[in-house]
Design an enzyme around this catalytic site. Structure first.
Site, PDB file in Angstrom:
ATOM      1  N   GLY A  81       4.517   4.509  -3.731  1.00  0.00           N
ATOM      2  CA  GLY A  81       3.413   4.072  -3.494  1.00  0.00           C
ATOM      3  C   GLY A  81       3.406   2.987  -2.612  1.00  0.00           C
ATOM      4  O   GLY A  81       4.276   2.814  -1.952  1.00  0.00           O
ATOM      5  N   PHE A  82       2.219   2.209  -2.354  1.00  0.00           N
ATOM      6  CA  PHE A  82       2.209   1.356  -1.192  1.00  0.00           C
ATOM      7  C   PHE A  82       3.358   0.167  -1.437  1.00  0.00           C
ATOM      8  O   PHE A  82       4.088   0.009  -0.434  1.00  0.00           O
ATOM      9  CB  PHE A  82       0.875   0.746  -1.170  1.00  0.00           C
ATOM     10  CG  PHE A  82       0.714  -0.247  -0.468  1.00  0.00           C
ATOM     11  CD1 PHE A  82       1.043  -0.553   0.840  1.00  0.00           C
ATOM     12  CD2 PHE A  82      -0.103  -1.442  -0.914  1.00  0.00           C
ATOM     13  CE1 PHE A  82       0.813  -1.493   1.733  1.00  0.00           C
ATOM     14  CE2 PHE A  82      -0.063  -2.537  -0.168  1.00  0.00           C
ATOM     15  CZ  PHE A  82       0.221  -2.561   1.220  1.00  0.00           C
ATOM     16  N   ILE A  83       3.244  -0.176  -2.308  1.00  0.00           N
ATOM     17  CA  ILE A  83       4.265  -1.485  -2.533  1.00  0.00           C
ATOM     18  C   ILE A  83       5.640  -0.907  -2.800  1.00  0.00           C
ATOM     19  O   ILE A  83       6.606  -1.451  -2.057  1.00  0.00           O
ATOM     20  CB  ILE A  83       3.825  -2.450  -3.841  1.00  0.00           C
ATOM     21  CG1 ILE A  83       2.512  -2.909  -3.487  1.00  0.00           C
ATOM     22  CG2 ILE A  83       4.942  -3.636  -4.211  1.00  0.00           C
ATOM     23  CD1 ILE A  83       2.014  -3.842  -4.803  1.00  0.00           C
ATOM     24  N   TYR A  87      -7.369  -2.093 -17.674  1.00  0.00           N
ATOM     25  CA  TYR A  87      -6.123  -2.382 -16.873  1.00  0.00           C
ATOM     26  C   TYR A  87      -5.762  -3.673 -16.966  1.00  0.00           C
ATOM     27  O   TYR A  87      -4.357  -3.809 -17.091  1.00  0.00           O
ATOM     28  CB  TYR A  87      -6.552  -2.095 -15.186  1.00  0.00           C
ATOM     29  CG  TYR A  87      -5.470  -2.532 -14.586  1.00  0.00           C
ATOM     30  CD1 TYR A  87      -4.481  -1.759 -14.132  1.00  0.00           C
ATOM     31  CD2 TYR A  87      -5.544  -3.616 -13.390  1.00  0.00           C
ATOM     32  CE1 TYR A  87      -3.421  -1.830 -13.369  1.00  0.00           C
ATOM     33  CE2 TYR A  87      -4.478  -4.121 -12.641  1.00  0.00           C
ATOM     34  CZ  TYR A  87      -3.470  -3.065 -12.587  1.00  0.00           C
ATOM     35  OH  TYR A  87      -2.440  -3.538 -11.647  1.00  0.00           O
ATOM     36  N   LYS A  93      -1.787  -4.669 -18.413  1.00  0.00           N
ATOM     37  CA  LYS A  93      -0.755  -5.478 -17.770  1.00  0.00           C
ATOM     38  C   LYS A  93      -0.102  -6.596 -18.679  1.00  0.00           C
ATOM     39  O   LYS A  93       0.975  -6.969 -18.669  1.00  0.00           O
ATOM     40  CB  LYS A  93      -1.000  -5.870 -16.291  1.00  0.00           C
ATOM     41  CG  LYS A  93      -1.200  -4.987 -15.373  1.00  0.00           C
ATOM     42  CD  LYS A  93       0.186  -4.343 -14.960  1.00  0.00           C
ATOM     43  CE  LYS A  93       0.341  -3.258 -13.967  1.00  0.00           C
ATOM     44  NZ  LYS A  93       1.531  -2.745 -13.892  1.00  0.00           N
TER      45      LYS A  93
END
Length: 315
Positions: free
Chosen positions: A11-13, A153, A157
């Site tokens: 993924g991006f991160i 979401y 978390k």
């Protein structure tokens, strides 16, 4: 040399972090299931670049599959797990709450159990600024109550943070939970605001803004996030929660104006009502990270936008 295992590595991160850690001499392995939340080809390209480094190894699989994790941990024997894999996005979580719970909560629990069985006790967990909900006190501090999430979401978390504390308490895991504040930069996911706005403004296509343009976000450049994660990896002991943000805010309409200025193009704006699950502001108090991690973000939004769009060949 520390061996780091990153979930969601494509993924991006994840891919940005893996690249930086490899450059700093870490051995990095990672897991990704290349789901179709956005084009898997984007992730394949990111991982392909990582695979050019001999210190990197990719495993394909799902964090919810215990046998997969057991085999990986037996073979790789990492010193530290950085858990970034998650089903992302506030608005989609309202439409698919069961899927978000399964991936983000059950997946985290399965991972923790696999770590326990393998004798791995060090973890960094990617949480989110969304856990603060519509907290009226700003900036948001790690000691603020976070008992009122306004999206599935955000709830997942918060649940992940609670599971992490439980494993710290029961099994003496060292775990830091990192609350990321709207991460952007080169390679950002295509549906995220800055990436999407930049692409559409460049193409002359209209962009959609929800609300009246006054909602504010604390946008954090990717290199500041990776620096914060690596500082956590190097100082990990016990259980802590850290905000990783830019500790500055910009309104939605001013963000658009900044993108216009960076690209030299005017936006065509379509306005729509505020959407369910969206918060009015995110704003990180990073005094704890400054004090304990020497965390010091270096990219105000105008500087981050210029670097992002320049590296992507858009300006």
């Amino acid at each position: 040399m520390k061996h780091v295992f990153i979930t969601g590595v494509a993924g991006f991160i994840g891919s940005s972090l893996a690249r930086t850690m490899l450059e700093q001499g870490y051995k990095v392995s990672g897991l990704d299931n290349f789901d179709t939340f956005y084009d898997p080809a984007i992730k394949r390209r990111a991982v392909g670049r990582l695979s050019e480094n001999k210190g990197f190894k990719l495993y394909e699989g799902d964090i919810r599959h215990r046998e997969t994790l057991d085999k990986i941990f037996s073979a790789a024997k990492p010193d530290l797990v950085i858990h970034l894999a998650a089903r992302a996005g506030v608005r989609p979580s309202i439409e698919q709450p069961e899927l978000y719970y399964d991936v983000n909560v059950t997946g985290t629990l399965v991972l923790l159990e696999a770590m326990r069985a393998a004798g791995i006790k060090d973890m960094l967990f990617a949480s989110s600024s969304s856990v603060y909900g519509n907290n009226r006190k700003v900036p948001f501090s790690e000691t603020d109550p976070v008992d009122n999430p306004i999206s599935p979401y955000a709830a997942t978390k918060k649940a992940g943070e609670l599971l992490c504390y439980t494993y710290h308490h029961l099994y003496n895991f060292n775990i830091y939970c990192l609350r990321f504040f709207t991460v952007y930069g080169p390679g950002q996911r295509p549906e995220m605001a800055i990436q999407q706005f930049g692409r559409k403004i460049s193409e002359g296509a209209p962009i959609t803004l929800f609300g009246d343009g006054t909602t504010r976000r604390d946008y954090t450049f990717i290199s500041d996030i990776t620096a914060g994660i690596i500082a956590c990896a190097n100082n990990l002991k016990g259980y802590e929660i850290f905000n990783l943000g830019n500790s500055d805010t910009i309104s939605l309409i001013d963000l658009v104006r900044g993108i216009e200025e960076t690209l030299g193009r005017k936006a065509v704006i379509e306005w729509k009502p505020m959407q369910a699950g969206d918060v009015e502001i995110t704003y990180a108090d990073i005094s704890k990270a400054r004090r304990l991690l020497n965390y010091s973000p270096g990219y105000p939004v105008h500087k981050g936008l210029l670097r992002m769009f320049s590296e992507q060949g858009m300006c």
